[in-house]
Design a protein around this motif. Structure first.
Motif, PDB file in Angstrom:
ATOM      1  N   GLN A   5      -2.628   1.611  35.091  1.00  0.00           N
ATOM      2  CA  GLN A   5      -2.874   1.439  33.656  1.00  0.00           C
ATOM      3  C   GLN A   5      -4.376   1.251  33.390  1.00  0.00           C
ATOM      4  O   GLN A   5      -4.938   1.816  32.457  1.00  0.00           O
ATOM      5  CB  GLN A   5      -2.097   0.214  33.173  1.00  0.00           C
ATOM      6  CG  GLN A   5      -2.114   0.022  31.689  1.00  0.00           C
ATOM      7  CD  GLN A   5      -1.457  -1.302  31.315  1.00  0.00           C
ATOM      8  OE1 GLN A   5      -1.969  -2.374  31.640  1.00  0.00           O
ATOM      9  NE2 GLN A   5      -0.311  -1.215  30.673  1.00  0.00           N
ATOM     10  N   LEU A  41      -6.589   3.687  31.059  1.00  0.00           N
ATOM     11  CA  LEU A  41      -7.197   3.193  29.813  1.00  0.00           C
ATOM     12  C   LEU A  41      -8.729   3.221  29.869  1.00  0.00           C
ATOM     13  O   LEU A  41      -9.391   3.408  28.844  1.00  0.00           O
ATOM     14  CB  LEU A  41      -6.705   1.768  29.514  1.00  0.00           C
ATOM     15  CG  LEU A  41      -5.215   1.647  29.192  1.00  0.00           C
ATOM     16  CD1 LEU A  41      -4.823   0.188  29.015  1.00  0.00           C
ATOM     17  CD2 LEU A  41      -4.867   2.437  27.925  1.00  0.00           C
ATOM     18  N   ALA A  57      -7.222  -0.749  24.116  1.00  0.00           N
ATOM     19  CA  ALA A  57      -6.795  -2.104  23.744  1.00  0.00           C
ATOM     20  C   ALA A  57      -5.578  -2.397  24.594  1.00  0.00           C
ATOM     21  O   ALA A  57      -4.455  -2.252  24.138  1.00  0.00           O
ATOM     22  CB  ALA A  57      -6.463  -2.169  22.259  1.00  0.00           C
ATOM     23  N   PRO A  75      -2.283  -3.195  26.508  1.00  0.00           N
ATOM     24  CA  PRO A  75      -1.906  -2.071  27.364  1.00  0.00           C
ATOM     25  C   PRO A  75      -1.906  -0.719  26.649  1.00  0.00           C
ATOM     26  O   PRO A  75      -1.330   0.234  27.165  1.00  0.00           O
ATOM     27  CB  PRO A  75      -0.480  -2.449  27.777  1.00  0.00           C
ATOM     28  CG  PRO A  75       0.059  -3.154  26.570  1.00  0.00           C
ATOM     29  CD  PRO A  75      -1.105  -3.895  25.971  1.00  0.00           C
ATOM     30  N   TYR A  76      -2.547  -0.629  25.480  1.00  0.00           N
ATOM     31  CA  TYR A  76      -2.467   0.600  24.696  1.00  0.00           C
ATOM     32  C   TYR A  76      -3.800   1.344  24.625  1.00  0.00           C
ATOM     33  O   TYR A  76      -4.863   0.750  24.808  1.00  0.00           O
ATOM     34  CB  TYR A  76      -2.029   0.296  23.262  1.00  0.00           C
ATOM     35  CG  TYR A  76      -0.652  -0.281  23.176  1.00  0.00           C
ATOM     36  CD1 TYR A  76       0.472   0.518  23.386  1.00  0.00           C
ATOM     37  CD2 TYR A  76      -0.453  -1.631  22.894  1.00  0.00           C
ATOM     38  CE1 TYR A  76       1.740  -0.009  23.330  1.00  0.00           C
ATOM     39  CE2 TYR A  76       0.818  -2.171  22.829  1.00  0.00           C
ATOM     40  CZ  TYR A  76       1.911  -1.354  23.045  1.00  0.00           C
ATOM     41  OH  TYR A  76       3.172  -1.878  23.001  1.00  0.00           O
ATOM     42  N   PHE A  77      -3.702   2.629  24.321  1.00  0.00           N
ATOM     43  CA  PHE A  77      -4.849   3.371  23.821  1.00  0.00           C
ATOM     44  C   PHE A  77      -4.960   3.005  22.340  1.00  0.00           C
ATOM     45  O   PHE A  77      -3.938   2.876  21.663  1.00  0.00           O
ATOM     46  CB  PHE A  77      -4.628   4.886  23.954  1.00  0.00           C
ATOM     47  CG  PHE A  77      -4.698   5.372  25.373  1.00  0.00           C
ATOM     48  CD1 PHE A  77      -5.892   5.825  25.911  1.00  0.00           C
ATOM     49  CD2 PHE A  77      -3.556   5.395  26.177  1.00  0.00           C
ATOM     50  CE1 PHE A  77      -5.961   6.288  27.224  1.00  0.00           C
ATOM     51  CE2 PHE A  77      -3.614   5.848  27.485  1.00  0.00           C
ATOM     52  CZ  PHE A  77      -4.818   6.289  28.009  1.00  0.00           C
TER      53      PHE A  77
END
Ligand SMILES: [Zn+2]
Lengths: 481, 100
Positions: free
Chosen positions: B73, B77, B84, B86-88
């Motif tokens: 992850q 990323l 941001a 665990p997200y794009f």
């Protein structure tokens, strides 16, 4: 109100249950930590080369054959171009003018009447990622969050012809489609996890007319019930528009399940200008007779064939056969039980009665319980041999479903053996007769019903374990003698 | 054959910013290309099988359904300009949602 005919078409997306994605080796597992099932290929990094997953192609072909489609000998992938952050490449690899398969049909049955719904096409494509718009820390006004785990999961798109005429037919079509896809093991078809998704389009026309009216597209249909309700709502809404002399607007609507209405959807800008062109990174597909015969050989019995077999060989009614074959795991269970020696009708009755009632109440499939076909067969023979009564069997069955214990163990542990000892039963009967003089008088003065009450009392005293036939005959002996 | 509006529309679809001067230039160039295509249409190609893919000599190149280790992850990323975990994280997009 005018008499209108609804013209409905459904577009279904089913995620294929392969281990890896369609063009890369990333796992397809659902519910993983965001952005942990991604690689340079599915993230669309520069310089990568997608390579088709053979299992995805074979599963798609299997579905197309099960839907009676013509398989195109030559097929290819195309790029569908649009800018939306659920697609990291800014295009989706899909199929446009040379789909895998076309011109199939699916048979549905409403009130005993069979009908074929045409399948316009079946094609392969990649799934997109998931966007999160909810508040992720006070920045929701300026940002969206993206999880690309789902990007590149293989999908088949199944487009029906506008042959569906009612919400009932739409629901039946979806039920049958789901059952077929589960039988041939190409998709898990879990709407709640998004592995089966459905959009609908619907227009109305005066009954008997051959031309099409203006249609609306319905999105956000998250269950078969939602499809049914949204279509029923649209029929009413469009009828009212037409009745008042208005015109239906061609638009995309979202189903608001909580409020039970369709509402206007703000859509992707210029959504229909996708500028498709052939995907140069993937080779064309040539579907040879050899590939097809391999897939045909691996084709299992389909739901309709199984239903026919149940009626023909097991002597089940059309209704029973339909209910049982709707779930592959349930009918696999029945087949296994019959192979182990169960009398088919008895096994079918238990499955459709107590077992399905408990499964429905628990919202489970039979595969989620520890019950095995062997245990059911054992229970049926305990009934046949008079070891337990049918009534006690219900208790045993429930215990089997929840604990996975064998019926023999349950009967022993709970002391459920049927009492078939004539002298023991006679003692109980005599006691009951003594305790209920008024009912006994009623019986003797010709009220046959009174006997039922007395039988009930004996069963109550024996906690349901008394052999009912013996109780009946002993009671009559004592009363009439 | 190609007008300014078409060039503006195509540029918008591709998210390209074009100046007035460029629109004029591309309108001319794109028209020339289409005119050339029109000329080619006049050729008799009845005896030529249609080309439906640039890779016609190569078919059915596929891989087995075997897993390869995905990126971590963190690695995934880190390549993004504004992650941001665990997200794009991307600029707010129009929600495919409901107009209230
Ligand atoms: Zn990947």
């Amino acid at each position: 109100m005018g008499v209108y005919e609804a013209v409905i078409g459904l577009e279904v997306h089913a995620e294929l249950n392969t281990d890896t994605k369609i063009f890369c080796g990333c796992p397809t597992r659902f519910g993983q930590e965001p952005n942990t099932q991604v690689c340079p290929v599915c993230l669309g990094l520069p310089g990568v080369l997608p390579v088709l997953n053979q299992a995805a192609l074979h599963k798609a072909l299997k579905a197309a054959l099960a839907l009676n489609c013509h398989i195109n000998q030559w097929s290819r992938f195309d790029r569908k171009n649009y800018f939306y952050p659920d697609l990291p490449k800014n295009y989706q690899i899909s199929q446009y003018d040379l789909p895998l398969a076309e011109h199939g049909y699916l048979e549905i049955e409403i009130d005993g009447k069979k009908k074929r719904v045409g399948i316009k096409r079946v094609h392969l494509e990649e799934d997109a990622g998931k966007l999160l718009h909810e508040d992720t820390g006070g920045t929701r006004d300026r940002f969206s969050m993206v999880d690309y785990n789902r990007t590149g999961v293989p999908l088949i798109e199944i487009v029906s012809e506008p042959d569906i005429r009612s919400p009932e037919e739409a629901k039946e079509y979806l039920e049958n489609l789901k059952t077929i896809l589960q039988y041939i093991d190409v998709s898990d078809c879990k709407m709640e996890e998004g592995s089966l998704r459905c959009d609908a389009n619907i227009s109305l026309r005066p009954a008997g007319s051959k031309t099409y009216g203006t249609r609306t597209e319905l999105k956000n249909l998250n269950s078969f019930r939602a499809v049914y309700r949204a279509l029923a709502f649209e029929i009413k809404r469009q009828s009212e528009v037409l009745d008042s002399g208005g015109a239906v607007e061609q638009e995309t609507l979202a189903w608001d399940d909580a409020r039970g209405v369709t509402v206007k959807l703000r859509g992707k800008e210029e959504a229909h200008d996708y500028r498709y062109f052939p995907e140069p990174d993937l080779t064309p597909l040539q579907i040879t007779e050899e590939i097809l015969s391999g897939i045909k050989e691996g084709m299992p019995e389909l739901p309709q064939q199984r239903k026919d077999r149940y009626m023909r060989e097991l002597g089940l009614s059309a209704y029973d056969a339909t209910v049982l074959t709707r779930s592959k795991t349930l009918s696999d269970f029945l087949d296994d039980a019959c192979r182990l020696g169960a009398e088919p009708k008895a096994a079918a009755n238990w499955l459709m009665g107590d077992i399905m009632r408990i499964l429905n109440a628990e919202d489970k499939g039979i595969e989620d319980t520890p019950l095995s076909p062997g245990h059911l067969v054992e229970m049926l023979s305990l009934i046949d041999d008079g070891v337990i009564s049918g009534k006690i069997a219900k208790t045993v069955l429930e215990e089997m479903l929840f604990t996975g214990k064998t019926p023999n163990v349950i009967v022993r542990e709970k002391g459920l053996l049927q009492i078939s000892d004539a002298s023991a039963l006679r003692t109980v009967v005599e006691q009951v007769v003594k305790d209920n003089p008024k009912v006994v008088d009623d019986y003797r003065s010709g009220k046959e019903k009174a006997l039922g009450f007395l039988v009930g009392q004996v069963m109550k005293h024996t906690k349901g374990k008394a052999n009912p036939q013996m109780v009946n005959s002993i009671l009559k002996e004592v009363l009439d003698g | 054959m190609i007008d300014r509006e078409t060039v503006e529309h195509v540029a918008h679809l591709a998210r390209l910013k074009v100046t007035d001067e460029e629109i004029s230039r591309f309108t001319g160039q794109l028209s020339q290309i289409l005119e050339h295509m029109e000329k080619m249409k006049a050729l008799d190609v009845n005896h030529v099988p249609p080309t439906f893919h640039v890779l016609e000599e190569m078919v059915n190149v596929m891989r087995g359904d075997t897993r390869r280790e995905p990126l971590s992850q963190e690695d995934a990323l880190n390549m993004a300009p504004d992650p941001a975990p665990p997200y794009f994280r991307v600029p707010k997009v129009i929600e495919l949602g409901v107009d209230q």
